[in-house]
Design a protein around this motif. Structure first.
Motif, short mmCIF file in Angstrom:
data_model
loop_
_atom_site.label_atom_id
_atom_site.label_comp_id
_atom_site.label_asym_id
_atom_site.label_seq_id
_atom_site.Cartn_x
_atom_site.Cartn_y
_atom_site.Cartn_z
N ALA A 190 39.48 -6.49 -13.55
CA ALA A 190 40.87 -6.35 -14.01
C ALA A 190 41.31 -7.61 -14.75
N LYS A 191 40.92 -8.75 -14.19
CA LYS A 191 41.27 -10.03 -14.82
C LYS A 191 40.67 -10.10 -16.23
N HIS A 192 39.42 -9.71 -16.34
CA HIS A 192 38.77 -9.69 -17.65
C HIS A 192 39.46 -8.73 -18.60
N LEU A 193 39.68 -7.53 -18.10
CA LEU A 193 40.27 -6.48 -18.96
C LEU A 193 41.67 -6.84 -19.45
N ASN A 194 42.27 -7.79 -18.79
CA ASN A 194 43.62 -8.23 -19.18
C ASN A 194 43.60 -9.37 -20.20
N THR A 195 42.41 -9.83 -20.55
CA THR A 195 42.35 -10.93 -21.53
C THR A 195 41.97 -10.41 -22.91
N SER A 196 42.50 -11.10 -23.95
CA SER A 196 42.21 -10.62 -25.30
C SER A 196 40.75 -10.81 -25.68
N TRP A 197 40.10 -11.87 -25.18
CA TRP A 197 38.69 -12.07 -25.57
C TRP A 197 37.81 -10.95 -25.03
N TYR A 198 38.12 -10.51 -23.82
CA TYR A 198 37.30 -9.44 -23.23
C TYR A 198 37.59 -8.10 -23.91
N GLN A 199 38.87 -7.86 -24.19
CA GLN A 199 39.24 -6.62 -24.91
C GLN A 199 38.52 -6.59 -26.26
N GLN A 200 38.48 -7.77 -26.91
CA GLN A 200 37.80 -7.87 -28.20
C GLN A 200 36.29 -7.61 -28.06
N LYS A 201 35.74 -8.14 -26.99
CA LYS A 201 34.30 -7.97 -26.74
C LYS A 201 33.97 -6.47 -26.53
N VAL A 202 34.82 -5.80 -25.77
CA VAL A 202 34.62 -4.37 -25.54
C VAL A 202 34.76 -3.60 -26.86
N ALA A 203 35.81 -3.93 -27.62
CA ALA A 203 36.05 -3.24 -28.90
C ALA A 203 34.86 -3.44 -29.84
N LYS A 204 34.36 -4.67 -29.87
CA LYS A 204 33.25 -4.99 -30.75
C LYS A 204 31.98 -4.24 -30.33
N THR A 205 31.79 -4.13 -29.04
CA THR A 205 30.61 -3.41 -28.54
C THR A 205 30.69 -1.93 -28.88
N ILE A 206 31.89 -1.36 -28.76
CA ILE A 206 32.07 0.05 -29.15
C ILE A 206 31.77 0.19 -30.65
N TYR A 207 32.31 -0.74 -31.43
CA TYR A 207 32.10 -0.70 -32.88
C TYR A 207 30.60 -0.79 -33.22
N GLN A 208 29.92 -1.72 -32.59
CA GLN A 208 28.48 -1.88 -32.85
C GLN A 208 27.71 -0.62 -32.44
N ALA A 209 28.10 -0.02 -31.34
CA ALA A 209 27.44 1.20 -30.89
C ALA A 209 27.65 2.33 -31.90
N LEU A 210 28.84 2.38 -32.48
CA LEU A 210 29.12 3.40 -33.51
C LEU A 210 28.23 3.17 -34.73
N ARG A 211 28.07 1.91 -35.09
CA ARG A 211 27.18 1.59 -36.22
C ARG A 211 25.73 1.96 -35.89
N ASP A 212 25.33 1.68 -34.67
CA ASP A 212 23.96 2.05 -34.24
C ASP A 212 23.76 3.56 -34.36
N TYR A 213 24.76 4.29 -33.91
CA TYR A 213 24.64 5.76 -33.93
C TYR A 213 24.60 6.26 -35.38
N GLN A 214 25.43 5.65 -36.20
CA GLN A 214 25.45 6.05 -37.61
C GLN A 214 24.08 5.80 -38.27
N ALA A 215 23.53 4.65 -38.00
CA ALA A 215 22.23 4.31 -38.58
C ALA A 215 21.15 5.28 -38.12
N LYS A 216 21.30 5.77 -36.91
CA LYS A 216 20.30 6.66 -36.33
C LYS A 216 20.47 8.10 -36.79
N GLU A 217 21.70 8.55 -36.90
CA GLU A 217 21.96 9.98 -37.07
C GLU A 217 22.49 10.39 -38.44
N PHE A 218 23.00 9.42 -39.22
CA PHE A 218 23.66 9.83 -40.48
C PHE A 218 22.88 9.40 -41.72
#
Ligand SMILES: [Zn+2]
Length: 237
Positions: free
Chosen positions: A209-237
């Motif tokens: 919860a402490k992590h999820l409440n910080t902007s650096w961790y929110q950014q890290k999660v957002a970036k990981t989602i973004y990278q995963a989307l790019r990975d999927y695109q490279a694989k499937e599109f």
């Protein structure tokens, strides 16, 4: 590096809950806020990437029915549906990321599930997947069979998508394990496209919860989602 000629992929991002639907509440945090904060950071990353188009179910703290979320996915003709959530447990030590995809349910059970949701007022009669609703009345008709094939196809694709997220999560979030599960969540089960529901961490776990409440961790999660989307695109599109 994705080339300019790569087909663009359309993603619908669904920050879970909102408005009077708080989602989980723990450690002074509200799931609806955490999911929106992560999503907004993800939008900023996606804004800079012209190979991935995106839309969202909400940009502010508003209430949305589950059906509205899946209707939106169909209106937008999205290729992928990503629903962002944060978890809760009675056990404060429960932690980690979970990725859910829809269940492979026999059609009867699927109908029951839909019926249940409707009884709970979470799915209305309007909107998507009329053939599934009809199926309880006209079992084993051609529409039903085609529907089953389509659903299995999307489940397979959702599984592929979940695997891509799992791999990226382990790498970038430096975790040993990401749990992958199947559950009949309405949002991921009612859309006709590969879809996952991401539980990014436990609000009931003080450390997470402490992590999820910080902007650096929110950014890290957002970036990981973004990278995963790019990975999927490279694989499937
Ligand atoms: Zn949630």
């Amino acid at each position: 590096m994705i080339s300019e000629s790569a087909f663009s992929m359309r993603v619908l991002i669904d920050p879970g809950h909102g408005g009077h639907d708080n989602g989980a509440q723990s450690q002074g945090l509200r799931e609806a806020d955490v999911t929106l904060k992560i999503a907004k950071r993800l939008f900023k990353l996606l804004d800079k990437d012209k190979n991935i188009q995106y839309s969202t179910t909400r940009t502010y703290d508003k209430n949305l029915e589950l059906q509205d979320r899946s209707d939106k996915a169909h209106q937008e003709e999205a290729d992928l549906f990503i629903s962002i959530h944060a978890n809760a447990s009675l056990n404060p030590r429960a932690r980690g990321t979970e990725i859910y995809i829809q269940n492979i349910l026999p059609s009867d059970q699927y109908s029951f599930f839909l019926a249940n949701r409707e009884n709970n007022g979470e799915a209305s009669q309007r909107g998507t997947r009329p053939s599934l609703l009809d199926k309880s009345k006209y079992k084993a008709d051609v529409v039903g069979i085609v529907d089953d094939i389509n659903r299995n196809h999307f489940i397979e694709k959702s599984y592929d998508l979940a695997k891509v997220f799992e791999k990226r999560w382990k790498k970038d979030m430096k975790v040993r394990r990401v749990r992958m599960r199947q559950a009949p969540f309405f949002v991921v089960s009612s859309v006709n496209m590969p879809s996952i529901l991401l539980e990014v961490g436990y609000l009931t776990n003080p450390k997470e919860a402490k992590h999820l409440n910080t902007s650096w961790y929110q950014q890290k999660v957002a970036k990981t989602i973004y990278q995963a989307l790019r990975d999927y695109q490279a694989k499937e599109f």
